[in-house]
Design a protein around this motif. Structure first.
Motif, PDB file in Angstrom:
ATOM      1  N   GLY A 284     -18.174   2.100   3.792  1.00  0.00           N
ATOM      2  CA  GLY A 284     -18.376   3.248   4.664  1.00  0.00           C
ATOM      3  C   GLY A 284     -17.438   3.303   5.857  1.00  0.00           C
ATOM      4  N   GLU A 285     -16.439   2.421   5.860  1.00  0.00           N
ATOM      5  CA  GLU A 285     -15.539   2.375   6.998  1.00  0.00           C
ATOM      6  C   GLU A 285     -14.152   2.892   6.611  1.00  0.00           C
ATOM      7  OE1 GLU A 285     -14.608  -0.897  10.463  1.00  0.00           O
ATOM      8  OE2 GLU A 285     -14.571  -1.566   8.394  1.00  0.00           O
ATOM      9  N   VAL A 286     -13.518   3.618   7.537  1.00  0.00           N
ATOM     10  CA  VAL A 286     -12.139   4.036   7.326  1.00  0.00           C
ATOM     11  C   VAL A 286     -11.251   3.227   8.257  1.00  0.00           C
ATOM     12  CG1 VAL A 286     -10.486   5.930   7.379  1.00  0.00           C
ATOM     13  CG2 VAL A 286     -12.871   6.389   6.784  1.00  0.00           C
ATOM     14  N   VAL A 287     -10.369   2.438   7.681  1.00  0.00           N
ATOM     15  CA  VAL A 287      -9.448   1.652   8.484  1.00  0.00           C
ATOM     16  C   VAL A 287      -8.054   2.241   8.339  1.00  0.00           C
ATOM     17  CG1 VAL A 287      -8.314  -0.587   8.715  1.00  0.00           C
ATOM     18  CG2 VAL A 287     -10.790  -0.469   8.402  1.00  0.00           C
ATOM     19  N   GLY A 288      -7.394   2.459   9.459  1.00  0.00           N
ATOM     20  CA  GLY A 288      -6.048   3.014   9.443  1.00  0.00           C
ATOM     21  C   GLY A 288      -5.014   1.925   9.621  1.00  0.00           C
ATOM     22  N   LEU A 289      -3.951   2.006   8.844  1.00  0.00           N
ATOM     23  CA  LEU A 289      -2.851   1.054   8.980  1.00  0.00           C
ATOM     24  C   LEU A 289      -1.684   1.855   9.531  1.00  0.00           C
ATOM     25  CD1 LEU A 289      -2.643  -1.909   8.318  1.00  0.00           C
ATOM     26  CD2 LEU A 289      -1.863  -1.320   6.030  1.00  0.00           C
ATOM     27  N   TYR A 290      -1.298   1.545  10.747  1.00  0.00           N
ATOM     28  CA  TYR A 290      -0.317   2.393  11.403  1.00  0.00           C
ATOM     29  C   TYR A 290       0.932   1.616  11.780  1.00  0.00           C
ATOM     30  CZ  TYR A 290       1.718   5.763  14.605  1.00  0.00           C
ATOM     31  OH  TYR A 290       2.568   6.633  15.211  1.00  0.00           O
ATOM     32  N   GLY A 291       2.073   2.247  11.632  1.00  0.00           N
ATOM     33  CA  GLY A 291       3.322   1.605  12.007  1.00  0.00           C
ATOM     34  C   GLY A 291       4.472   2.510  11.604  1.00  0.00           C
ATOM     35  N   LEU A 292       5.667   2.161  12.043  1.00  0.00           N
ATOM     36  CA  LEU A 292       6.835   2.949  11.679  1.00  0.00           C
ATOM     37  C   LEU A 292       7.185   2.679  10.232  1.00  0.00           C
ATOM     38  CD1 LEU A 292       8.996   2.271  14.842  1.00  0.00           C
ATOM     39  CD2 LEU A 292       7.838   4.402  14.253  1.00  0.00           C
ATOM     40  N   VAL A 293       8.014   3.552   9.664  1.00  0.00           N
ATOM     41  CA  VAL A 293       8.512   3.305   8.318  1.00  0.00           C
ATOM     42  C   VAL A 293       9.255   1.973   8.325  1.00  0.00           C
ATOM     43  CG1 VAL A 293      10.099   4.127   6.542  1.00  0.00           C
ATOM     44  CG2 VAL A 293       8.676   5.749   7.791  1.00  0.00           C
ATOM     45  N   GLY A 294       8.967   1.112   7.366  1.00  0.00           N
ATOM     46  CA  GLY A 294       9.622  -0.190   7.325  1.00  0.00           C
ATOM     47  C   GLY A 294       8.850  -1.283   8.030  1.00  0.00           C
ATOM     48  N   ALA A 295       7.677  -0.929   8.589  1.00  0.00           N
ATOM     49  CA  ALA A 295       6.882  -1.950   9.274  1.00  0.00           C
ATOM     50  C   ALA A 295       6.108  -2.816   8.287  1.00  0.00           C
ATOM     51  CB  ALA A 295       5.919  -1.294  10.259  1.00  0.00           C
ATOM     52  N   GLY A 296       6.087  -2.404   7.033  1.00  0.00           N
ATOM     53  CA  GLY A 296       5.429  -3.207   6.012  1.00  0.00           C
ATOM     54  C   GLY A 296       4.059  -2.714   5.604  1.00  0.00           C
ATOM     55  N   PRO A 419     -14.286   3.823  -7.161  1.00  0.00           N
ATOM     56  CA  PRO A 419     -13.857   2.493  -6.745  1.00  0.00           C
ATOM     57  C   PRO A 419     -14.640   2.045  -5.512  1.00  0.00           C
ATOM     58  CG  PRO A 419     -12.300   4.106  -5.936  1.00  0.00           C
ATOM     59  CD  PRO A 419     -13.328   4.857  -6.733  1.00  0.00           C
ATOM     60  N   ASP A 420     -14.632   0.747  -5.235  1.00  0.00           N
ATOM     61  CA  ASP A 420     -15.246   0.261  -4.002  1.00  0.00           C
ATOM     62  C   ASP A 420     -14.305   0.467  -2.832  1.00  0.00           C
ATOM     63  OD1 ASP A 420     -17.569  -0.714  -5.284  1.00  0.00           O
ATOM     64  OD2 ASP A 420     -16.364  -2.359  -6.062  1.00  0.00           O
ATOM     65  N   LEU A 421     -13.014   0.314  -3.138  1.00  0.00           N
ATOM     66  CA  LEU A 421     -11.999   0.448  -2.098  1.00  0.00           C
ATOM     67  C   LEU A 421     -11.013   1.532  -2.499  1.00  0.00           C
ATOM     68  CD1 LEU A 421     -10.407  -0.605   0.417  1.00  0.00           C
ATOM     69  CD2 LEU A 421      -9.260  -2.183  -1.135  1.00  0.00           C
ATOM     70  N   LEU A 422     -10.793   2.474  -1.596  1.00  0.00           N
ATOM     71  CA  LEU A 422      -9.825   3.531  -1.861  1.00  0.00           C
ATOM     72  C   LEU A 422      -8.691   3.409  -0.840  1.00  0.00           C
ATOM     73  CD1 LEU A 422      -9.203   6.055  -3.550  1.00  0.00           C
ATOM     74  CD2 LEU A 422     -10.424   7.407  -1.855  1.00  0.00           C
ATOM     75  N   ILE A 423      -7.459   3.250  -1.355  1.00  0.00           N
ATOM     76  CA  ILE A 423      -6.303   3.146  -0.470  1.00  0.00           C
ATOM     77  C   ILE A 423      -5.529   4.455  -0.544  1.00  0.00           C
ATOM     78  CG2 ILE A 423      -4.180   1.868   0.025  1.00  0.00           C
ATOM     79  CD1 ILE A 423      -5.367  -0.480  -1.549  1.00  0.00           C
ATOM     80  N   LEU A 424      -5.220   5.051   0.604  1.00  0.00           N
ATOM     81  CA  LEU A 424      -4.422   6.276   0.620  1.00  0.00           C
ATOM     82  C   LEU A 424      -3.176   6.046   1.470  1.00  0.00           C
ATOM     83  CD1 LEU A 424      -7.712   7.392   1.287  1.00  0.00           C
ATOM     84  CD2 LEU A 424      -6.570   9.317   0.212  1.00  0.00           C
ATOM     85  N   TYR A 451     -17.593   4.524   0.058  1.00  0.00           N
ATOM     86  CA  TYR A 451     -16.353   3.823  -0.218  1.00  0.00           C
ATOM     87  C   TYR A 451     -15.870   3.111   1.043  1.00  0.00           C
ATOM     88  CZ  TYR A 451     -15.899   7.012  -4.223  1.00  0.00           C
ATOM     89  OH  TYR A 451     -16.088   7.711  -5.354  1.00  0.00           O
ATOM     90  N   ALA A 452     -15.131   2.029   0.846  1.00  0.00           N
ATOM     91  CA  ALA A 452     -14.332   1.486   1.933  1.00  0.00           C
ATOM     92  C   ALA A 452     -12.970   2.142   1.796  1.00  0.00           C
ATOM     93  CB  ALA A 452     -14.210  -0.021   1.793  1.00  0.00           C
ATOM     94  N   VAL A 453     -12.422   2.645   2.902  1.00  0.00           N
ATOM     95  CA  VAL A 453     -11.189   3.415   2.804  1.00  0.00           C
ATOM     96  C   VAL A 453     -10.103   2.814   3.688  1.00  0.00           C
ATOM     97  CG1 VAL A 453     -10.143   5.700   3.028  1.00  0.00           C
ATOM     98  CG2 VAL A 453     -12.560   5.503   2.427  1.00  0.00           C
ATOM     99  N   LEU A 454      -8.905   2.655   3.116  1.00  0.00           N
ATOM    100  CA  LEU A 454      -7.747   2.211   3.882  1.00  0.00           C
ATOM    101  C   LEU A 454      -6.742   3.348   3.894  1.00  0.00           C
ATOM    102  CD1 LEU A 454      -6.251  -0.131   5.317  1.00  0.00           C
ATOM    103  CD2 LEU A 454      -5.299  -0.740   3.097  1.00  0.00           C
ATOM    104  N   VAL A 455      -6.403   3.850   5.077  1.00  0.00           N
ATOM    105  CA  VAL A 455      -5.460   4.956   5.188  1.00  0.00           C
ATOM    106  C   VAL A 455      -4.189   4.479   5.872  1.00  0.00           C
ATOM    107  CG1 VAL A 455      -5.019   7.238   6.159  1.00  0.00           C
ATOM    108  CG2 VAL A 455      -7.292   6.676   5.327  1.00  0.00           C
ATOM    109  N   ILE A 456      -3.048   4.805   5.251  1.00  0.00           N
ATOM    110  CA  ILE A 456      -1.769   4.492   5.876  1.00  0.00           C
ATOM    111  C   ILE A 456      -1.145   5.808   6.286  1.00  0.00           C
ATOM    112  CG2 ILE A 456       0.533   3.570   5.470  1.00  0.00           C
ATOM    113  CD1 ILE A 456      -0.779   1.895   3.240  1.00  0.00           C
ATOM    114  N   SER A 457      -0.663   5.877   7.509  1.00  0.00           N
ATOM    115  CA  SER A 457      -0.043   7.123   7.920  1.00  0.00           C
ATOM    116  C   SER A 457       0.944   6.850   9.036  1.00  0.00           C
ATOM    117  CB  SER A 457      -1.111   8.108   8.398  1.00  0.00           C
ATOM    118  OG  SER A 457      -0.488   9.240   8.955  1.00  0.00           O
TER     119      SER A 457
END
Lengths: 499, 318
Positions: A284-296, A419-424, A451-457
């Motif tokens: 039930g949590e949305v975690v954001g992964l944030y960084g510049l392009v090339g940050a990995g 799925p249990d984990l959804l990565i976007l 769902y557990a959600v991982l968002v990259i933006s």
């Protein structure tokens, strides 16, 4: 406006794609020797307009025209546009890296000796002259492949000049440049101005608009919404015209009660890409992964999904330690992955909506070895309604859908797997503003339904808007973790920026 | 009428086939006789089976240059091993074909070697095997059952053609109705997206290489039973290319992701008809090849023209 100075005028141009009116009666005036910014959100029609100008697309039949230097023109391909002096410099540069600088500049028009061979001496002389003219210190004999991106861009500018450019169009030219390289580009644009060459500068970076342009033309949903003089306006004036709607309910925070830990990553490392990445996501949590392009960021996500193998580190799914060796295994364990580039990595464009939605689920909709097409159709109907995908029908090929609907198809594919984990990864790249809000709503809903959600933006408002928690990355390392309550744009920026 | 026209525009091969039948019938009325038509079906059977396998592989986004030699090899085994009994001989011939396909598939899918190079290698290498096995001699069948089968017919229709037809129908069905079929289109259409959807892409590629070689081996066995013999030069040098051309004639995309067995059959029949007609008209077989080359290019040209016309109506932008 002094009509005599107008070098390029676009009158009432429209361009329709199936289901989408990309441009509707757009007007544009460019004066001699000015830099005109064309701004707008993704999907506002900037690129379509420029491609229509430069002969890549044909405007709708009977919809206005293009007047270049006082003459009505109509180009059926980019070459004709170039010959007339209208030159588009693409985001991806179009140079031949195995040829020399001089050859690239005069490609298609190489000077010949009397015997018909290439006149190398004259070629290098001519190229050298253009370089001197632009005060560039590039050796005409150097192979283009050996030059940095920014220097390749200069070669493109030199080539435009050698073709007698009247209007040079830059489409997001700084997207892969460093700060210092950007300054050099601006210097060259000013030189173009001095030579009375006009520049159309397409960007969505507002600071650049104020640094280099004279006037601003704003587009939204394929229409003109304003024509401004840069020196007389504030940032807010432009963004208001760009967005044109109240963004209060633009982001939907998910209200889900957070449950048990679904994903836990500890000290995940891969040489050259990322190091000691640790974090976890709860149900039930949305975690954001944030960084510049090339940050990995994408690389971390791809590793969790089994598309890459880590050098070291541990991963737990639902409390059980796993070692994911392939994407197939990741899918079985219960991970869904909406990749960054939906056309290249997410969709089979030649296949229909129905077939793309069921793509990951085929092994589960078998009936005695054969596909159960009835179940497949039900799936399509279900997600078409749930996600309000607008498509003419189940058998419509996805290549004909708009970006927003294509993305919904990719998301539907994964939701159907529960799925249990959804990565976007960059879920709203290249999608119009309206569909963006819908995708954000979908992300919140997905979390709410467990769902557990991982968002990259790489869009800061988006990552702040959708995430419960944000993990900031820089050069392959985690540089900060922020909860929704404590995060601000400034703190986030500090965490990801190069010091 | 409009519907028919639209169908022809989408699949120009059937229009060309129809046109050829009309023209040839005018030039040589005996063409349309029952006996002759059955003869065309019989002569198309081997190519037909092989084209089915190639269609799978090409939808998957690859092609196989070794099918002609695989056909020759399995024909040689099916005839040469007859002392063991017909059944074992045929089984070994088929397994040998499938084995070569497995090696090709492994090298392409797992070792990631370019398919052109891999199958070019087996195209040459397996020919070597044939010469080693046959000692450069033609092999003659000993058992009449084998050759009787090749020339038999059911209800007047050649048995070999019926076999091809059954294989084609099953193949089309599998392609449309099973996960493997769907995966084949997906992997050929977008390898990366297929992989991201959790499809076992390597396995799909492997299986299709095996199917393609197996189909070539079946073709070899059928050909051997029709001739009751196998010569070391069978399928050399250009049958592989003819099979690829046949599949392209049927509209299957060289880039993968698109194609169907039904239309491949259109390609098979077209080539069968041309070969037959040139025989009837006593044309040197060299002209035969020239004409086929021209038709191949014409069909692909027409196809791309129609495609452009269709796409002009629905260009999409990012």
């Amino acid at each position: 406006m002094n009509e005599e100075q107008i070098i390029l005028e676009v009158k009432n141009i429209s361009k329709t794609f199936p289901g989408v009116k990309a441009l509707s009666n757009v007007n544009l005036k460019v004066r001699k020797g000015e830099v005109l910014a064309v701004v707008g959100e993704n999907g506002a029609g900037k690129s379509t307009l420029m491609k229509t100008l430069s002969g890549v697309f044909y405007p709708d039949h009977g919809s206005g025209g293009i007047i270049l230097d006082g003459k009505t023109v109509s180009f059926s391909n980019p070459l004709e546009a170039k010959k007339a002096g209208l030159i588009l410099i693409f985001q991806e540069l179009s140079l031949v890296s195995e040829l020399s600088v001089a050859e690239n500049i005069y490609l298609g028009n190489l000077p010949r000796t009397k015997r018909g061979l290439i006149d190398w001496r004259r070629l290098n002389e001519m190229a050298g002259k253009i370089m001197a003219d632009l005060e560039l210190d590039i050796d005409p004999r150097e192979l283009v492949g050996n030059l940095s991106i920014s220097r390749q861009q200069m070669v493109e500018i030199a080539r435009a000049l050698s073709m007698g450019a009247k209007v040079v169009i830059f489409d997001e030219p700084t997207s892969s440049l460093t700060e210092a390289e950007k300054e050099i580009l601006f210097m060259n644009i000013r030189k173009l101005k001095e030579k009375k060459v006009s520049v159309i500068y397409i960007t969505h970076k507002m600071d650049e608009v104020f640094q280099i342009t004279d006037r601003v033309e704003v587009l939204r949903d394929g229409q003109n919404t304003g024509s401004l003089v840069t020196a007389e306006v504030q940032l807010e004036d432009i963004t208001k015209l760009m967005i044109g709607r109240i963004l209060d309910d633009y982001f939907h925070k998910n209200q889900a009660v957070k449950g048990k830990e679904v994903l836990k990553v500890e000290n995940l490392s891969k040489a050259g890409l990322f190091e000691n990445i640790s974090f976890s996501i709860r149900k039930g949590e949305v975690v954001g992964l944030y960084g510049l392009v090339g940050a990995g960021r994408s690389e971390v996500a791809e590793t969790i999904f089994g598309a890459r193998q880590p050098d070291s580190g541990r991963v737990w799914i639902n409390g059980k330690e796993v070692s994911i060796r392939s994407t197939e295994q990741a899918v079985k364990i219960g991970i869904g992955f909406v990749p960054e580039d939906r056309k290249e990595q997410g969709l089979v464009l030649k296949m229909s909506c129905k077939e793309n939605i069921s793509l990951a689920k085929l092994p589960w909709i078998k009936n005695r070895g054969f596909l159960d097409t009835a179940v497949e159709m039900e799936m399509y109907e279900e997600y078409k309604d749930k996600l309000s995908i607008s498509t003419p029908g189940a058998y419509q090929k996805v290549v004909n859908l708009s970006g927003g609907n294509q993305q919904k198809i990719v998301i539907a594919k994964w939701l159907s797997m529960t799925p249990d984990l959804l990565i976007l990864d960059e879920p709203t790249r290249g999608i119009d503003v309206g569909s963006k809000a819908e995708i954000h709503k979908l992300i919140a809903k997905a979390a709410e339904s467990g769902y557990a959600v991982l968002v990259i933006s790489s869009e800061m408002p988006e990552i702040i808007g959708v995430s419960d928690r944000i993990i900031a990355m820089r050069s392959g390392r985690v540089t900060g973790v922020f909860t929704d309550a404590e995060v601000t744009e400034t703190t986030l920026l500090k965490a990801i920026a190069h010091v | 009428m409009k519907k028919i026209l639209r169908f022809f525009k989408k699949k120009p091969i059937w229009a060309i086939l129809l046109l050829l039948v009309v023209i040839i019938t005018i030039l040589a009325p005996e063409f349309i006789r029952r006996r002759n038509l059955l003869n065309i079906l019989l002569q198309s059977s081997v190519n037909g089976v092989m084209a089915v396998g190639m269609t799978y592989l090409m939808i998957n986004g690859f092609f196989d240059l070794s099918v002609g030699t695989v056909m020759g090899f399995s024909a040689a085994l099916a005839v040469g091993l007859q002392p063991l009994g017909i059944f074992p001989a045929v089984i070994i011939a088929l397994l040998a074909g499938a084995g070569i396909g497995a090696v090709n598939g492994f090298l392409v899918a797992r070792a990631k070697i370019n398919a052109f190079v891999v199958t070019l290698g087996s195209f040459i290498g397996v020919r070597g095997l044939i010469y080693i096995y046959t000692k450069e001699d033609a092999l003659i069948g000993e058992r009449m059952v084998f050759s009787d089968f090749g020339s038999s017919s059911v209800l007047g229709i050649p048995t070999l053609f019926i076999i091809m037809l059954v294989i084609a129908v099953i193949a089309e069905f599998v392609l449309r109705k099973t996960p493997h079929g769907r995966n084949t289109y997906a992997v050929g259409g977008n390898y990366e997206a297929a992989e991201n959807a959790g499809i076992r892409v390597n396995r799909t590629v492997m299986v299709n290489f095996i199917l393609c070689s197996l189909a070539a081996a079946v073709g070899g066995v059928l050909l051997a039973s029709r001739m009751n013999a196998a010569t070391p030069g069978l399928g050399w040098p250009d049958q592989n290319l003819m099979i690829i051309a046949t599949v392209v004639l049927g509209g299957t995309s060289l880039n993968g992701g698109y194609g169907s067995i039904v239309h491949t059959m259109g390609g098979v029949l077209t080539i069968g008809v041309i070969q037959n007609a040139l025989n009837l008209l006593n044309v040197q077989s060299y002209y035969n090849m020239l004409l086929m080359g021209i038709i191949l290019i014409l069909v692909v040209f027409a196809d791309s023209r129609f495609k452009q016309a269709r796409n002009a109506l629905r260009v999409t932008d990012s």
